[in-house]
Each structure stands twice: as C-alpha cells, then as structure tokens.
Design a protein around this motif. Structure first.
Motif, PDB file in Angstrom:
ATOM      1  N   VAL A  52      72.129 -59.682 -38.731  1.00  0.00           N
ATOM      2  CA  VAL A  52      72.070 -60.429 -37.256  1.00  0.00           C
ATOM      3  C   VAL A  52      72.572 -61.862 -37.766  1.00  0.00           C
ATOM      4  CG1 VAL A  52      70.704 -61.327 -35.402  1.00  0.00           C
ATOM      5  CG2 VAL A  52      70.292 -58.924 -36.609  1.00  0.00           C
ATOM      6  N   VAL A  53      73.868 -61.843 -37.508  1.00  0.00           N
ATOM      7  CA  VAL A  53      74.467 -63.268 -37.601  1.00  0.00           C
ATOM      8  C   VAL A  53      74.010 -64.543 -36.590  1.00  0.00           C
ATOM      9  CG1 VAL A  53      76.699 -64.553 -38.012  1.00  0.00           C
ATOM     10  CG2 VAL A  53      76.497 -62.202 -38.764  1.00  0.00           C
ATOM     11  N   SER A  54      73.996 -64.163 -35.470  1.00  0.00           N
ATOM     12  CA  SER A  54      73.730 -64.813 -34.450  1.00  0.00           C
ATOM     13  C   SER A  54      72.881 -64.151 -33.211  1.00  0.00           C
ATOM     14  CB  SER A  54      74.690 -65.932 -33.591  1.00  0.00           C
ATOM     15  OG  SER A  54      75.707 -65.060 -33.264  1.00  0.00           O
ATOM     16  N   ALA A  55      72.405 -64.667 -32.353  1.00  0.00           N
ATOM     17  CA  ALA A  55      71.745 -64.079 -31.135  1.00  0.00           C
ATOM     18  C   ALA A  55      71.527 -64.746 -30.120  1.00  0.00           C
ATOM     19  CB  ALA A  55      70.355 -63.335 -31.499  1.00  0.00           C
ATOM     20  N   ARG A  56      71.446 -64.127 -29.028  1.00  0.00           N
ATOM     21  CA  ARG A  56      71.011 -64.881 -27.520  1.00  0.00           C
ATOM     22  C   ARG A  56      69.749 -64.706 -27.086  1.00  0.00           C
ATOM     23  NH1 ARG A  56      75.137 -65.344 -22.866  1.00  0.00           N
ATOM     24  NH2 ARG A  56      75.281 -63.397 -23.425  1.00  0.00           N
ATOM     25  N   VAL A  57      68.757 -65.391 -26.658  1.00  0.00           N
ATOM     26  CA  VAL A  57      67.573 -65.171 -26.299  1.00  0.00           C
ATOM     27  C   VAL A  57      67.352 -65.813 -25.031  1.00  0.00           C
ATOM     28  CG1 VAL A  57      66.376 -66.662 -28.100  1.00  0.00           C
ATOM     29  CG2 VAL A  57      65.333 -64.777 -27.117  1.00  0.00           C
ATOM     30  N   ARG A  58      66.525 -65.345 -24.060  1.00  0.00           N
ATOM     31  CA  ARG A  58      66.355 -66.145 -22.828  1.00  0.00           C
ATOM     32  C   ARG A  58      64.720 -66.616 -23.140  1.00  0.00           C
ATOM     33  NH1 ARG A  58      68.231 -65.336 -18.233  1.00  0.00           N
ATOM     34  NH2 ARG A  58      68.964 -63.305 -18.471  1.00  0.00           N
ATOM     35  N   LEU A  59      64.614 -67.946 -23.357  1.00  0.00           N
ATOM     36  CA  LEU A  59      63.397 -68.627 -23.383  1.00  0.00           C
ATOM     37  C   LEU A  59      62.756 -68.450 -21.912  1.00  0.00           C
ATOM     38  CD1 LEU A  59      64.286 -71.673 -25.779  1.00  0.00           C
ATOM     39  CD2 LEU A  59      63.745 -69.588 -26.437  1.00  0.00           C
ATOM     40  N   ALA A  60      61.342 -68.683 -21.964  1.00  0.00           N
ATOM     41  CA  ALA A  60      60.314 -69.028 -20.968  1.00  0.00           C
ATOM     42  C   ALA A  60      59.965 -70.289 -20.572  1.00  0.00           C
ATOM     43  CB  ALA A  60      59.063 -68.098 -21.320  1.00  0.00           C
ATOM     44  N   PRO A  61      60.248 -70.501 -19.336  1.00  0.00           N
ATOM     45  CA  PRO A  61      60.128 -71.873 -18.853  1.00  0.00           C
ATOM     46  C   PRO A  61      58.553 -72.147 -18.734  1.00  0.00           C
ATOM     47  CG  PRO A  61      60.752 -70.568 -16.929  1.00  0.00           C
ATOM     48  CD  PRO A  61      60.733 -69.550 -18.125  1.00  0.00           C
ATOM     49  N   VAL A  62      57.909 -73.254 -19.301  1.00  0.00           N
ATOM     50  CA  VAL A  62      56.481 -73.542 -18.869  1.00  0.00           C
ATOM     51  C   VAL A  62      56.384 -74.776 -18.489  1.00  0.00           C
ATOM     52  CG1 VAL A  62      55.479 -72.149 -20.842  1.00  0.00           C
ATOM     53  CG2 VAL A  62      56.547 -74.256 -21.465  1.00  0.00           C
ATOM     54  N   GLU A  63      55.119 -75.105 -17.964  1.00  0.00           N
ATOM     55  CA  GLU A  63      54.992 -76.546 -17.437  1.00  0.00           C
ATOM     56  C   GLU A  63      54.305 -77.511 -18.393  1.00  0.00           C
ATOM     57  OE1 GLU A  63      53.001 -76.975 -13.724  1.00  0.00           O
ATOM     58  OE2 GLU A  63      53.967 -75.347 -12.751  1.00  0.00           O
ATOM     59  N   THR A  64      53.769 -76.552 -19.292  1.00  0.00           N
ATOM     60  CA  THR A  64      52.702 -77.343 -20.261  1.00  0.00           C
ATOM     61  C   THR A  64      52.794 -76.762 -21.570  1.00  0.00           C
ATOM     62  OG1 THR A  64      50.463 -76.231 -19.964  1.00  0.00           O
ATOM     63  CG2 THR A  64      51.226 -78.042 -18.612  1.00  0.00           C
ATOM     64  N   ALA A  65      52.394 -77.405 -22.910  1.00  0.00           N
ATOM     65  CA  ALA A  65      52.161 -76.753 -24.141  1.00  0.00           C
ATOM     66  C   ALA A  65      50.777 -76.274 -24.290  1.00  0.00           C
ATOM     67  CB  ALA A  65      52.593 -77.783 -25.042  1.00  0.00           C
ATOM     68  N   TYR A  66      50.043 -76.064 -23.148  1.00  0.00           N
ATOM     69  CA  TYR A  66      48.544 -75.583 -23.104  1.00  0.00           C
ATOM     70  C   TYR A  66      48.279 -74.255 -22.723  1.00  0.00           C
ATOM     71  CZ  TYR A  66      47.472 -80.367 -24.720  1.00  0.00           C
ATOM     72  OH  TYR A  66      47.716 -81.775 -25.394  1.00  0.00           O
ATOM     73  N   LEU A  67      47.190 -73.718 -23.055  1.00  0.00           N
ATOM     74  CA  LEU A  67      46.926 -72.392 -22.340  1.00  0.00           C
ATOM     75  C   LEU A  67      45.375 -72.757 -21.858  1.00  0.00           C
ATOM     76  CD1 LEU A  67      48.537 -69.928 -23.038  1.00  0.00           C
ATOM     77  CD2 LEU A  67      48.824 -71.737 -24.958  1.00  0.00           C
ATOM     78  N   ARG A  68      45.166 -72.043 -20.708  1.00  0.00           N
ATOM     79  CA  ARG A  68      43.773 -71.882 -20.201  1.00  0.00           C
ATOM     80  C   ARG A  68      43.221 -70.651 -20.591  1.00  0.00           C
ATOM     81  NH1 ARG A  68      45.296 -71.743 -15.659  1.00  0.00           N
ATOM     82  NH2 ARG A  68      44.989 -69.693 -15.013  1.00  0.00           N
ATOM     83  N   VAL A  69      42.255 -70.771 -21.764  1.00  0.00           N
ATOM     84  CA  VAL A  69      41.768 -69.581 -22.277  1.00  0.00           C
ATOM     85  C   VAL A  69      40.304 -69.240 -21.780  1.00  0.00           C
ATOM     86  CG1 VAL A  69      41.214 -68.786 -24.380  1.00  0.00           C
ATOM     87  CG2 VAL A  69      42.801 -70.585 -24.279  1.00  0.00           C
ATOM     88  N   ASP A  70      39.937 -67.918 -21.519  1.00  0.00           N
ATOM     89  CA  ASP A  70      38.931 -67.393 -21.355  1.00  0.00           C
ATOM     90  C   ASP A  70      38.265 -66.644 -22.396  1.00  0.00           C
ATOM     91  OD1 ASP A  70      38.912 -68.445 -18.744  1.00  0.00           O
ATOM     92  OD2 ASP A  70      39.439 -66.302 -17.898  1.00  0.00           O
ATOM     93  N   TYR A  71      37.302 -67.074 -23.073  1.00  0.00           N
ATOM     94  CA  TYR A  71      36.547 -66.564 -24.228  1.00  0.00           C
ATOM     95  C   TYR A  71      35.553 -65.492 -23.578  1.00  0.00           C
ATOM     96  CZ  TYR A  71      38.850 -69.939 -27.223  1.00  0.00           C
ATOM     97  OH  TYR A  71      39.762 -70.774 -27.578  1.00  0.00           O
ATOM     98  N   ARG A  72      35.444 -64.368 -24.407  1.00  0.00           N
ATOM     99  CA  ARG A  72      34.286 -63.309 -23.905  1.00  0.00           C
ATOM    100  C   ARG A  72      33.891 -62.601 -25.233  1.00  0.00           C
ATOM    101  NH1 ARG A  72      34.992 -58.449 -19.214  1.00  0.00           N
ATOM    102  NH2 ARG A  72      33.161 -57.458 -20.223  1.00  0.00           N
ATOM    103  N   ARG A  73      32.694 -62.593 -25.256  1.00  0.00           N
ATOM    104  CA  ARG A  73      32.058 -61.611 -26.386  1.00  0.00           C
ATOM    105  C   ARG A  73      31.694 -60.266 -25.710  1.00  0.00           C
ATOM    106  NH1 ARG A  73      27.185 -64.738 -28.537  1.00  0.00           N
ATOM    107  NH2 ARG A  73      28.008 -66.453 -29.453  1.00  0.00           N
ATOM    108  N   ALA A  74      32.323 -59.291 -26.578  1.00  0.00           N
ATOM    109  CA  ALA A  74      31.960 -58.000 -26.499  1.00  0.00           C
ATOM    110  C   ALA A  74      31.061 -57.250 -27.518  1.00  0.00           C
ATOM    111  CB  ALA A  74      33.403 -57.163 -26.369  1.00  0.00           C
ATOM    112  N   GLY A  75      30.103 -56.666 -27.113  1.00  0.00           N
ATOM    113  CA  GLY A  75      29.108 -56.295 -28.194  1.00  0.00           C
ATOM    114  C   GLY A  75      29.294 -55.334 -29.121  1.00  0.00           C
TER     115      GLY A  75
END
Ligand SMILES: Cc1cc2nc3c(=O)[nH]c(=O)nc-3n(C[C@H](O)[C@H](O)[C@H](O)COP(=O)(O)OP(=O)(O)OC[C@H]3O[C@@H](n4cnc5c(N)ncnc54)[C@H](O)[C@@H]3O)c2cc1C
Length: 455
Positions: free
Chosen positions: A175-198
C-alpha cells in the motif's frame, strides 16, 4: 539499489524473533526498484511493527520498512479526506489534524501504527459496534503489486482486490498511499462512563443492552477471578465530548497538555509477572474504578493508556509474550467466553490485559477478523506449554464458530486457520492472480498456510 541490513526482527510481542533482511526506502519510487531487483526470494511490508507475532516478519528474506514513507500528500478540509503515504502513522495524523478538529475514524489501542499496517489487518477500535473497521472510511489506496503494477483500489475500482487487501496481511501488494476520511471532533476529550460488572454475564448483558448509546465501548476483564466473579469487569464507554463539556481550566479543548512519557528501561525478569502479581494488579485496577458516570478524559488516556509507557513490551521479559485475541459469534458468544475464561483461570495463567468488546457486523473483507459477536483479547507471557495451550483453545473456539485475529497471533496452525476463515480460497485465487511467482510472503503467511512453504 537500496541497501539492506540483516538483523533479528520481531513484532510487538517479541516472539518469535527471526533474522530478516530489512530495507528502508525513503522514496515511493524505490519500492518498485526493490521488488524488481530479484535480490530476495520474497518480500513483505512492515509498518511500525505493532502486530504482535510474525505478520511483518519474513525469515531469511526481505522486509520492506515503510517507516520513512510517511508523507502527507493532500488534505481537503471540506470533506476531511486525507491522502498520505502508507507509512504515515496515526500518531502523525493526530499531531497534525487533531488541533484542526479531526480524529482518526477508527483507532486501535496504540497510535503507533501506520495506515498501511491498519489496512493490512483491517483494524478495529472501540467503536466497531457503531462504525466498523478502518476500511469503512477508506476511499481508495494505491497498491504496488509484486509484478510492479500500480493499481487504484476502491469499492468501485478493482473491488475484489480492495476486499482482499483489507485484512490481507500485506500479501496482495504494497500500500503505497491511501485516502481516508477523518472524523470531525469538537474536542480532544471523551465523556466516559465507568461501570463495574460483577461477572462476565453481567458485562455481556450491559454491552448488549446499552452499547448503542456510546460511540466507544470496551470492558477490561479480570481473567483470574473465579466462581461467581468469573470475568468481573470494568466497562469504559464514551462519547466524544462537546466543547461546552470541557472545563475551561483545561485550556484549548483540541490540545490537551501532555504528561512526559515514561519508559521500561530493561527486560523484566520473568518472575516479575506471576499469577500472584497479576492477581494483585487486577484487584487494584478493579477497586480503583468504581461505577462513575460522565468523567472528562483526554483521548490519550482513553484510547492509548499504554502508549505513554515506552517499550512496555519489555515488561514480559526476554521470552516475550503473545496476545490471544478471538471473536465468538453473537449466537454462541457468552457460552464460549465463559468456557474460555474457565479454562484460562483453571490453567493458572494470568493476563494483565484482558479486554472484552462487542463487535458489529462483518464487512466484505476476505480475511477481515471482526464479525458480529464478542471479542476477547488476552496478553500472555510466552512460556513453555503456552503454544499448545492456545492451540487447544483454538479447538474450543472452532467448536463455537469463532476465530483468532492474525494481527496478534503467533501460534495458530494452518488447519485451524483454514477452518476459521472460510473465504481463504477466494483470497488465494486473487493473490495468485496478482502475484503468480509468489514474491510476497511472510513468516505468518507460511505458518498459517495462506501461501505454501515451510513456516
Ligand atoms: C498496544 C496495542 C494495541 C492494539 N490494539 C488494537 C486494536 O484495538 N484493534 C486492532 O485491530 N489492532 C490492534 N493492535 C494491532 C495493530 O493495530 C495492528 O497489528 C497493526 O497492523 C499494526 O500496524 P503497524 O504499522 O505496526 O504494522 P506492522 O505490525 O509492521 O505490520 C502489520 C501487517 O501490515 C502489513 N503492512 C504494513 N505496512 C504495509 C503497507 N504499506 N502495505 C501493505 N502491507 C503493509 C505487514 O506486512 C503486516 O502484515 C494493537 C497493537 C498494539 C501493540
């Protein structure tokens, strides 16, 4: 003519280690010259060597490094389409395009992979259930075949080569070169939900019921827990944070402040990673992650927690390690997972990094790994008896209709591989058409019987 160096090479797991002749071209046009030189019996491409086993190794023959073929060729801010050389890494893409509001649409758990390497394994991220693999965002690529032809491949142009190349472990061409579509984002952060499973049942139920609410979803799983706690987990599920969700004290929401990287300076002695230390680590990890919703976490911590520890693979000592990553189809997934975890726990083998994820639908890639179901990834120190133990697990996997991931594999046999990947013959036919003299080969391809030859 490009010079080569003869040297021992390995993948990220440092097992196996094989002597190869490494070529490091700087210009795209050198690739065709290398292939035409006839200097080696065969060749295989190599990106940043982040596949764990022998996918980017070619014992006693040629390996072509793409490390220096990492230039951006063009970018369209309207569509987010980036064209770049095959050796461009996700880290480079993030460095240049995240401050402009673009993120890789699919990313593995390390940013130190090249686009060529990502295509060759059709990589998935924590968003497979919503977005699919990297190929879903690939417009096209230019493929240099072993016979020196340059082909543009997309869903419309040479589609059968496109679907053989994504997941095709570098065997259809470079693969010499490729074209890929990047995803637009507003920030470099994630809003993460942590949840334990027993236990694993609870984890699978939570993933099945509410994964659709999250762009990214993964569970860390304690593989040493037993009995009713078998497969206890911490689910980490997230959506990209909007600008107004990021506290102003964090500064520019597209440029998080960076902590200095740490490094593992030497090989750990093998005793450092015993079931005892792993059990202790797992207990600390589980207890440190109580159920907590809505935490704002920067992308490095969420997507690439291990990248900040350089050479973390040295933690497994000189003998290295392997990652056993499997997928169980949705219908039999839970029963298969439970049986596999039982056998692992009964064997006394521990894995620091047990990761569970729910996959969405498979795509048309002939050797692409993901399919609808549950994937489990376990990092296991290489030790005597491990290959035969994993081959036994392969049989269990086959009973449940599952398969292993070649990007991580170092031990699967040709018979198991053929049973796991029913479109292998279609792949072989396309490969034979593109490479009639069998000039592209790798240690992995010979071991799992994609191409003939001694492993
Ligand atoms: C910490 C860690 C986390 C990971 N997490 C994930 C994950 O979440 N999901 C996932 O899917 N994978 C994951 N991986 C695996 C990784 O994404 C793949 O192995 C990827 O292919 C590595 O890219 P690379 O550039 O290092 O390629 P290499 O490992 O150097 O090569 C991999 C394959 O790509 C081929 N190749 C490389 N460049 C080219 C090219 N230009 N043309 C044709 N073929 C080429 C090689 O021949 C080889 O078959 C992870 C790996 C690590 C170390």
């Amino acid at each position: 003519m490009e010079a080569s160096v003869t040297r021992p090479l390995s993948g990220w797991g440092r097992f196996p280690v094989e002597t190869c002749r490494l070529y490091r071209p700087e210009k795209r046009r050198a690739l065709a010259e290398i292939l035409a030189s006839g200097q080696e019996s065969s060749w295989i491409a190599r990106g940043l060597g982040r596949s764990y086993g022998d996918a980017a190794l070619n014992a006693g023959a040629g390996v072509i490094s793409f490390e220096r073929l990492n230039r951006f060729i063009g970018f369209d801010p309207e569509s987010g389409v980036l064209e770049c050389e095959g050796g461009t890494s996700l880290e480079e893409i993030l460095r240049h395009f995240l401050p402009r509001g673009y993120f890789p649409p699919v990313t593995p758990g390390t940013k130190f992979v090249t686009l060529g390497g990502a295509i060759a394994h059709d990589v998935h991220g924590k968003n497979h259930h919503r977005a699919g693999t990297i190929s879903a965002f690939l417009l096209d690529f230019r493929l240099l075949t072993a016979e020196g032809e340059i082909l543009t491949c997309s869903r419309e142009e040479n589609p059968e080569i496109f679907w053989a190349t994504v997941g095709g472990t570098g065997l259809t061409g470079l693969v010499v070169s490729a074209r890929v579509r990047l995803a637009p984002v507003e920030t470099a952060y994630l809003r993460v939900d942590y949840r334990r499973a027993g236990n694993v049942e609870e984890a699978v139920a939570a993933l099945t019921e509410s994964d659709h609410l999250y762009e990214h979803s993964v569970a860390w799983i304690d593989c040493l827990a037993r009995g009713s706690a078998l497969g206890r987990s911490v689910l980490m599920r997230a959506n990209h944070a909007k600008k107004e969700e990021v506290p102003t004290r964090l500064g520019d929401p597209l440029s998080p402040r960076r902590a200095a990287g740490r490094s593992i300076p030497f090989d750990f002695p093998s005793a450092a990673l015993s079931p005892l230390t792993i059990r202790a680590f797992n207990a600390v990890f589980y207890n440190a992650h109580p159920t907590a919703p809505g935490k704002i976490v920067d992308y490095d911590r969420f997507f690439y927690p291990l990248d900040s520890i350089h050479h973390w693979n040295r933690m497994y000592g000189k003998r290295g390690f392997t990652q056993y990553q499997v997928v169980f189809p949705a219908e039999s997934g839970l029963a298969g997972l439970i049986e596999l975890l039982r056998r692992l726990s009964a064997s006394g083998r521990g894995s620091f990094l047990g990761v569970l994820k729910r996959f969405g639908d498979a795509n048309a890639g002939l050797l692409s790994f993901p399919r609808s179901g549950y994937t489990l990834a376990l990092d296991l120190p290489m030790e005597e008896g491990l290959p035969s133990f994993l081959r036994e697990l392969d049989r269990l996997l086959l009973d449940f209709g599952g398969r292993v991931y070649l990007a991580k594999d170092a031990v699967t046999t040709a018979a198991s591989f053929a049973a796991m990947y029913p479109r292998l013959d279609e792949f072989r036919q396309i490969k034979a058409r593109l490479d009639p003299r069998g000039r592209l080969s790798s240690s992995l391809a010979r071991r799992v019987g994609i191409v003939p030859g001694p492993p």
